[in-house]
Design an enzyme around this catalytic site. Structure first.
Site, PDB file in Angstrom:
ATOM      1  N   HIS A 104       0.821  -1.205   0.000  1.00 55.73           N
ATOM      2  CA  HIS A 104       0.000   0.000   0.000  1.00 55.73           C
ATOM      3  C   HIS A 104       0.859   1.261   0.000  1.00 55.73           C
ATOM      4  CE1 HIS A 104      -3.578   2.412   0.848  1.00 55.73           C
ATOM      5  NE2 HIS A 104      -2.782   3.115   1.645  1.00 55.73           N
TER       6      HIS A 104
ATOM      7  N   HIS B 152       2.785   6.124  -1.810  1.00 56.66           N
ATOM      8  CA  HIS B 152       3.424   7.255  -1.140  1.00 56.66           C
ATOM      9  C   HIS B 152       4.939   7.246  -1.290  1.00 56.66           C
ATOM     10  CE1 HIS B 152      -0.365   8.323   0.667  1.00 56.66           C
ATOM     11  NE2 HIS B 152      -0.491   7.102   1.136  1.00 56.66           N
TER      12      HIS B 152
ATOM     13  N   LYS C 196      -5.474   9.744  -8.486  1.00 55.02           N
ATOM     14  CA  LYS C 196      -5.006   9.913  -7.098  1.00 55.02           C
ATOM     15  C   LYS C 196      -5.122  11.407  -6.860  1.00 55.02           C
ATOM     16  CE  LYS C 196      -2.760   8.841  -3.209  1.00 55.02           C
ATOM     17  NZ  LYS C 196      -3.213   7.895  -2.214  1.00 55.02           N
TER      18      LYS C 196
END
Length: 188
Positions: free
Chosen positions: A54, A69, A119
């Site tokens: 993730h 990220h 995103k």
């Protein structure tokens, strides 16, 4: 960074699963494996996600990009033509005005599409090693119960006041997501 992370967690008497962090390196590696790589289900179905995937790779769930990220993953996907960069969002300063930005910023909030999936807001460190991120996030995960932890990071003449955002998963056993927000950046 990971050896420092281990020593720091030992010094802070960090726990995982109700037990002290193991002093042996192999035991600490097992804690890291569990925190970051153990699969769990985000949707209540099959075991198909991990904190590492993730945070550092990104996932597409319900037609939205989640996680993602890491600046290196962003760079790799952009060089393949899989990223449509839409711009960045300027950080706010302590008084809610727009903070100053320059070419030395190490935390950016980006907007992009990944393989055509949006995103809308994604925050990443820029220019740091994945090992540094893994160590920092692990330290915060193991030494605090907070979901938002304010930290100051002194990198030799420059200080970054950061908020590390956490979402714990599986009764706090795994990292569901984590990322950093820049609160202030100044020279000392």
């Amino acid at each position: 960074p990971m050896k420092y992370c281990h020593q720091y967690c030992l010094a802070k008497k960090a726990t995982y699963g109700g037990e002290s962090i193991p002093e042996e390196e192999e035991g600490f590696k097992e804690v890291l494996r569990s925190i970051w790589l153990e699969l769990y289900s985000r949707s209540g179905g099959k075991m198909d996600s991990s904190g590492f995937e993730h945070v550092f790779v990104g996932e597409v769930k319900n037609d939205k990009v989640s996680g993602f990220h890491n600046w290196i993953q962003f760079y790799l996907e952009e060089t393949k033509g899989n990223i449509d960069y839409r711009g960045y969002i300027k950080p706010r300063s302590c008084d809610d005005s727009m903070a100053e930005t320059n070419g030395d910023d190490h935390v950016l909030t980006l907007q992009f599409a990944w393989n055509g999936v949006e995103k809308f807001v994604g925050t990443s460190f820029i220019g740091v090693s994945p090992e540094f991120e893994l160590a920092l996030y692990t330290i915060v995960f193991l030494t605090t119960e907070e979901e938002d932890s304010d930290i100051s990071l002194d990198v030799g003449g420059e200080v970054f006041d950061l908020k590390v955002k956490f979402y714990r998963y599986n009764d706090g056993k795994n990292i569901g997501s984590c990322y950093v927000e820049a609160m202030a950046h100044y020279e000392v």
